[in-house]
Design an enzyme around this catalytic site. Structure first.
Site, short mmCIF file in Angstrom:
data_model
loop_
_atom_site.label_atom_id
_atom_site.label_comp_id
_atom_site.label_asym_id
_atom_site.label_seq_id
_atom_site.Cartn_x
_atom_site.Cartn_y
_atom_site.Cartn_z
N PRO A 195 0.83 -1.21 0.00
CA PRO A 195 0.00 0.00 0.00
C PRO A 195 0.87 1.26 0.00
O PRO A 195 1.86 1.32 0.73
CB PRO A 195 -0.80 -0.12 1.30
CG PRO A 195 -0.07 -1.12 2.14
CD PRO A 195 0.66 -2.02 1.20
N ARG B 73 8.69 0.99 -3.10
CA ARG B 73 9.46 1.96 -3.89
C ARG B 73 9.97 1.41 -5.22
O ARG B 73 9.93 2.12 -6.23
CB ARG B 73 10.60 2.52 -3.03
CG ARG B 73 10.08 3.45 -1.95
CD ARG B 73 11.10 3.69 -0.87
NE ARG B 73 11.38 2.49 -0.09
CZ ARG B 73 12.24 2.43 0.91
NH1 ARG B 73 12.92 3.50 1.25
NH2 ARG B 73 12.42 1.31 1.59
N CYS C 238 0.32 5.48 0.03
CA CYS C 238 -0.48 6.71 0.02
C CYS C 238 -0.09 7.57 -1.17
O CYS C 238 1.10 7.74 -1.45
CB CYS C 238 -0.22 7.51 1.29
SG CYS C 238 -0.90 6.77 2.75
N GLN D 214 -6.48 -1.36 2.00
CA GLN D 214 -5.93 -1.30 3.35
C GLN D 214 -6.81 -0.35 4.17
O GLN D 214 -6.86 0.85 3.88
CB GLN D 214 -4.49 -0.79 3.34
CG GLN D 214 -3.86 -0.87 4.72
CD GLN D 214 -2.47 -0.27 4.79
OE1 GLN D 214 -2.25 0.85 4.33
NE2 GLN D 214 -1.53 -0.98 5.39
N LEU E 249 12.81 -3.05 1.25
CA LEU E 249 14.00 -3.15 0.39
C LEU E 249 14.17 -4.53 -0.24
O LEU E 249 15.25 -5.12 -0.18
CB LEU E 249 15.25 -2.70 1.15
CG LEU E 249 15.35 -1.17 1.35
CD1 LEU E 249 16.64 -0.79 2.05
CD2 LEU E 249 15.23 -0.42 0.02
N ARG F 211 -1.70 -5.91 8.64
CA ARG F 211 -0.32 -5.43 8.58
C ARG F 211 0.09 -4.99 9.97
O ARG F 211 -0.63 -4.23 10.62
CB ARG F 211 -0.20 -4.27 7.59
CG ARG F 211 1.24 -3.83 7.40
CD ARG F 211 1.45 -2.85 6.27
NE ARG F 211 2.37 -3.42 5.30
CZ ARG F 211 3.10 -2.70 4.45
NH1 ARG F 211 3.01 -1.40 4.42
NH2 ARG F 211 3.92 -3.29 3.60
N TYR G 140 0.20 4.11 13.57
CA TYR G 140 -1.15 4.64 13.44
C TYR G 140 -2.05 4.03 14.54
O TYR G 140 -1.55 3.28 15.38
CB TYR G 140 -1.68 4.39 12.02
CG TYR G 140 -0.85 5.14 10.99
CD1 TYR G 140 -0.77 6.54 11.03
CD2 TYR G 140 -0.11 4.48 10.02
CE1 TYR G 140 0.02 7.25 10.12
CE2 TYR G 140 0.67 5.18 9.10
CZ TYR G 140 0.73 6.57 9.16
OH TYR G 140 1.52 7.27 8.28
N ALA H 213 -3.51 3.18 2.25
CA ALA H 213 -4.27 3.35 3.49
C ALA H 213 -5.55 4.13 3.19
O ALA H 213 -5.50 5.27 2.74
CB ALA H 213 -3.42 4.09 4.51
C1 LIG Z 1 4.97 6.69 -1.21
C2 LIG Z 1 4.77 5.67 -0.12
C3 LIG Z 1 3.54 5.59 0.50
C4 LIG Z 1 3.30 4.62 1.50
N1 LIG Z 1 2.05 4.48 2.02
C5 LIG Z 1 1.78 3.43 2.83
C6 LIG Z 1 0.44 3.13 3.20
O1 LIG Z 1 -0.52 3.74 2.75
N2 LIG Z 1 0.26 2.09 4.05
C7 LIG Z 1 1.29 1.33 4.53
O2 LIG Z 1 1.07 0.40 5.29
N3 LIG Z 1 2.56 1.58 4.15
C8 LIG Z 1 2.83 2.59 3.31
N4 LIG Z 1 4.11 2.79 2.85
C9 LIG Z 1 5.15 1.82 3.24
C10 LIG Z 1 5.29 0.75 2.16
O3 LIG Z 1 4.08 0.00 2.01
C11 LIG Z 1 6.45 -0.23 2.46
O4 LIG Z 1 6.16 -0.96 3.61
C12 LIG Z 1 7.79 0.48 2.64
O5 LIG Z 1 7.98 1.48 1.65
C13 LIG Z 1 8.96 -0.51 2.54
O6 LIG Z 1 8.94 -1.19 1.30
P1 LIG Z 1 9.94 -0.80 0.07
O7 LIG Z 1 11.34 -0.91 0.63
O8 LIG Z 1 9.65 -1.83 -0.99
O9 LIG Z 1 9.62 0.59 -0.35
C14 LIG Z 1 4.35 3.76 1.89
C15 LIG Z 1 5.61 3.88 1.27
C16 LIG Z 1 5.82 4.81 0.28
C17 LIG Z 1 7.16 4.84 -0.42
#
Ligand SMILES: Cc1cc2nc3c(=O)[nH]c(=O)nc-3n(C[C@H](O)[C@H](O)[C@H](O)COP(=O)(O)O)c2cc1C
Length: 358
Positions: free
Chosen positions: A23, A324, A25, A100, A301, A229, A181, A57
């Site tokens: 997820p 990302r 945002c 979510q 990551l 989560r 949260y 979210a």
């Molecule tokens: C732009 C952005 C928005 C995010 N929004 C949410 C969200 O709405 N809900 C959530 O649980 N995590 C959110 N995250 C966290 C990601 O879901 C993820 O757990 C975190 O970026 C680590 O994963 P990655 O290394 O693949 O980026 C967000 C991350 C990014 C980069």
């Protein structure tokens, strides 16, 4: 077949592969309503060969939104705006669609992050709520501590939003109990200073989040997937929420009929200390999977196809989520299929580009 591309059944719905869009945002809603941005953002992933797309979210009330630009699901109009996007995603590809459900608690009423970490403009902001009147950090709002009536109301908001999610057509519902949260605020001793039945012992701190999960479970269709989560740790040592706590929580979640745990971390304290390195949270997903015997999603990551495949092959998690790297390359699953010698579903409109890529 590479392990990353094996299907994964959640009750009567099946992920076509183990790649989950985490997820994310987008801060692009208007009064909580999904816009064309969400259609393009989520719709594009439906064409991109992944297994499950979890929409950002989506807040169960206006007060529960992180920012004024965050998605909500608390009126018929919110439901219809999301239903249109779900229909498009289902017409476009085989990926499961997920939502979510969230409440930002004391971290609500902030500005969109590209404006800096600060409260929302006065004209747009609102009073946040939390387990206790304790701010996340300096410069953040002191929330109003919830009384029993306020907590009862939020349980019902989650229940109604889950019903709306089912009607909008989502295959999977993920309850957001991570990242500092509201639900995590109740779990963590850092934010929960209550001295009633909802504070103190771990059992008490889990009580309100578990009431929310119970309410969602009651209305969420049995044949679809239910995820939670969680933040496996607050990354502050013994004074915060720990992996041991998460294992105890995950046992309760499993007993309540949660199908899979999405294992993230952190978000409840500005003092958190973590070493950001490839797959840094995979050991938590593995520990919870083994201790609780529940399917898990690993996140954090995971950027390389071989890395992702090994996590599944070695039994560390049942699926991997990517945020990302999928913003950077929405067609990451195509690249992974190429690297691992597999093929993913490609919509007819994009077939010619796919052949070029191979
Ligand atoms: C732009 C952005 C928005 C995010 N929004 C949410 C969200 O709405 N809900 C959530 O649980 N995590 C959110 N995250 C966290 C990601 O879901 C993820 O757990 C975190 O970026 C680590 O994963 P990655 O290394 O693949 O980026 C967000 C991350 C990014 C980069």
């Amino acid at each position: 077949m590479p392990h990353l591309f094996e299907p994964l059944a959640l009750n009567s719905v099946t992920l076509p592969n183990r790649i989950v869009i985490a997820p994310m945002c987008q801060y692009s809603a208007v009064e909580g309503l999904a816009t064309d941005w969400h259609m393009v953002h989520l719709g594009r992933y439906a064409a991109a060969g992944v297994g499950l797309i979890i929409a950002e979210a989506t807040h169960v009330s206006a007060v529960g939104r992180i920012t004024p630009g965050c998605l909500g699901l608390y009126t018929d109009a919110h439901e219809q705006a999301l239903a249109r996007i779900v229909r498009f995603m289902k017409e476009t590809g085989p990926a499961l669609t997920g939502i979510q459900l969230a409440h930002a608690g004391r971290k609500a009423s902030m500005s969109e992050p590209w404006k800096g970490v600060k409260p929302a403009d006065k004209a747009k902001g609102w009073v946040s709520v939390g387990p206790s009147a304790v701010a996340f950090d300096e410069g953040w709002q002191i929330p109003k501590a919830l009384d029993e009536a306020g907590m009862d109301r939020i349980v019902e908001e989650f229940r109604t939003a889950a019903l709306r999610s089912a009607r909008a057509g989502f295959d999977v519902c993920e309850v957001h109990s991570a990242h500092g949260y509201l639900m995590h605020e109740f779990l963590s001793p850092i934010s929960n200073k209550r001295n009633d039945d909802y504070g103190g012992s771990r059992e008490n701190r889990m009580r309100f989040p578990l009431r929310i999960v119970d309410a969602v479970r009651e209305v969420w269709p049995k044949e679809r997937g239910l995820l939670v989560r969680l933040s496996a740790t607050d990354y502050v040592g013994e004074e915060g929420w720990t992996l041991e706590d998460s294992i105890a929580y995950a046992k309760e979640l499993k007993a309540r009929g949660v199908d899979m745990i999405d294992v993230s971390g952190g978000g409840s304290s500005p003092k958190q200390k973590l070493e950001l390195k490839p797959g840094y949270q995979v050991p938590f997903a593995e520990a919870i999977k083994k201790a609780v015997e529940v399917p898990t999603i690993a996140v954090g990551l995971i950027t390389k196809p071989e890395q992702a495949d090994a996590i599944i092959r070695e039994g560390k998690a049942d699926a991997i989520a990517i945020a990302r790297a999928l913003l950077n390359d929405p067609f990451w699953a195509w690249r992974a299929a190429d690297a691992l010698g597999h093929e993913v579903a490609v919509p007819n409109q994009y077939l010619r580009g796919r052949k070029l890529a191979v």
